[in-house]
Design an enzyme around this catalytic site. Structure first.
Site, mmCIF file in Angstrom:
data_model
loop_
_atom_site.group_PDB
_atom_site.id
_atom_site.type_symbol
_atom_site.label_atom_id
_atom_site.label_comp_id
_atom_site.label_asym_id
_atom_site.label_seq_id
_atom_site.Cartn_x
_atom_site.Cartn_y
_atom_site.Cartn_z
ATOM 1 N N ASN A 48 -23.761 -12.448 -22.335
ATOM 2 C CA ASN A 48 -22.911 -11.110 -22.191
ATOM 3 C C ASN A 48 -22.677 -10.858 -23.788
ATOM 4 O O ASN A 48 -22.237 -11.750 -24.578
ATOM 5 C CB ASN A 48 -21.790 -11.432 -21.348
ATOM 6 C CG ASN A 48 -20.629 -12.491 -21.347
ATOM 7 O OD1 ASN A 48 -20.940 -12.791 -22.008
ATOM 8 N ND2 ASN A 48 -19.913 -12.410 -21.348
ATOM 9 N N GLU A 50 -19.625 -8.936 -26.148
ATOM 10 C CA GLU A 50 -18.492 -8.163 -26.491
ATOM 11 C C GLU A 50 -18.311 -7.609 -27.494
ATOM 12 O O GLU A 50 -18.863 -7.987 -28.604
ATOM 13 C CB GLU A 50 -17.168 -9.260 -25.742
ATOM 14 C CG GLU A 50 -17.034 -9.270 -24.896
ATOM 15 C CD GLU A 50 -15.989 -10.804 -23.623
ATOM 16 O OE1 GLU A 50 -16.442 -11.103 -22.720
ATOM 17 O OE2 GLU A 50 -15.230 -11.168 -25.214
ATOM 18 N N CYS A 59 -22.802 -6.546 -20.408
ATOM 19 C CA CYS A 59 -22.837 -8.144 -19.200
ATOM 20 C C CYS A 59 -24.226 -8.749 -19.737
ATOM 21 O O CYS A 59 -25.224 -7.514 -19.880
ATOM 22 C CB CYS A 59 -22.705 -7.167 -17.849
ATOM 23 S SG CYS A 59 -21.019 -6.863 -16.878
ATOM 24 N N GLU A 61 -26.050 -9.332 -17.022
ATOM 25 C CA GLU A 61 -26.916 -9.020 -16.265
ATOM 26 C C GLU A 61 -27.954 -7.560 -17.106
ATOM 27 O O GLU A 61 -29.234 -7.409 -17.246
ATOM 28 C CB GLU A 61 -27.032 -8.420 -14.829
ATOM 29 C CG GLU A 61 -25.922 -9.430 -14.370
ATOM 30 C CD GLU A 61 -24.555 -10.270 -14.398
ATOM 31 O OE1 GLU A 61 -24.103 -10.171 -15.528
ATOM 32 O OE2 GLU A 61 -23.496 -10.142 -13.293
ATOM 33 N N CYS A 92 -21.143 -7.588 -11.727
ATOM 34 C CA CYS A 92 -19.958 -6.362 -11.301
ATOM 35 C C CYS A 92 -20.637 -5.280 -10.616
ATOM 36 O O CYS A 92 -22.077 -5.330 -10.665
ATOM 37 C CB CYS A 92 -19.159 -6.577 -12.832
ATOM 38 S SG CYS A 92 -20.542 -5.257 -13.913
ATOM 39 N N CYS A 95 -23.002 -3.309 -13.157
ATOM 40 C CA CYS A 95 -24.462 -4.538 -13.067
ATOM 41 C C CYS A 95 -25.211 -4.207 -11.526
ATOM 42 O O CYS A 95 -26.773 -3.978 -11.930
ATOM 43 C CB CYS A 95 -24.088 -5.999 -13.100
ATOM 44 S SG CYS A 95 -23.800 -5.837 -15.079
HETATM 45 ZN ZN LIG Z 1 -21.710 -6.568 -15.143
#
Ligand SMILES: [Zn+2]
Length: 137
Positions: A48, A50, A59, A61, A92, A95
């Site tokens: 990830n 940010e 993210c 993924e 999430c 994703c």
């Molecule tokens: Zn995600």
């Protein structure tokens, strides 16, 4: 063409944990790693990343998937996701949707602790998924 060889599930999970070490998560302090196997055997990792403008964060993924796509991979077999949280951490909704767009039959390995994982079909994680087929009239 030679038949591709795939890493074992345990090896893929280990790569996801390694990728997690590279996470840039200064705001959430929640590091996530992913490792995605393409059908040709290549593995693409992601962590990830940010942003101070939180909504721009991405993210692990989706980093792995976009890396893979940008390098020509289009079919995928398995993704491993590694994060230390309460229980296993699963992808999430964003994703799940993007993974489904490219690999609806993907196997998802979730690891909340190094050396352990559970396996889930993506279709189980995203039932009644929206898909490109629904765009046709
Ligand atoms: Zn995600």
């Amino acid at each position: 063409m030679q038949k591709p060889t795939y890493l074992s599930d345990s090896e893929l999970v280990a790569l996801a944990w390694q990728a997690r070490d590279l996470a840039s998560a200064p705001y959430s302090n929640f590091q996530v790693g992913a490792a995605l196997t393409a059908s040709d055997g290549r593995v693409f990792t992601g962590c990830n990343v940010e942003s101070s403008s939180y909504g721009l964060s991405i993210c692990a993924e989706r980093v792995a998937l976009t890396k893979a796509i940008s390098e020509g991979a289009r079919e995928f077999v398995t993704i491993a996701v590694a994060a230390q949280g309460k229980g296993t951490v699963s992808p999430c909704g964003a994703c799940r949707q993007l993974l489904h767009d490219y690999a609806p039959n993907l196997r998802v390995l979730l690891s909340g602790q190094e050396g352990k994982h559970t396996e889930h079909p993506l279709k189980e994680l995203l039932p009644l998924a929206f898909s490109a087929e629904q765009l046709s009239k």
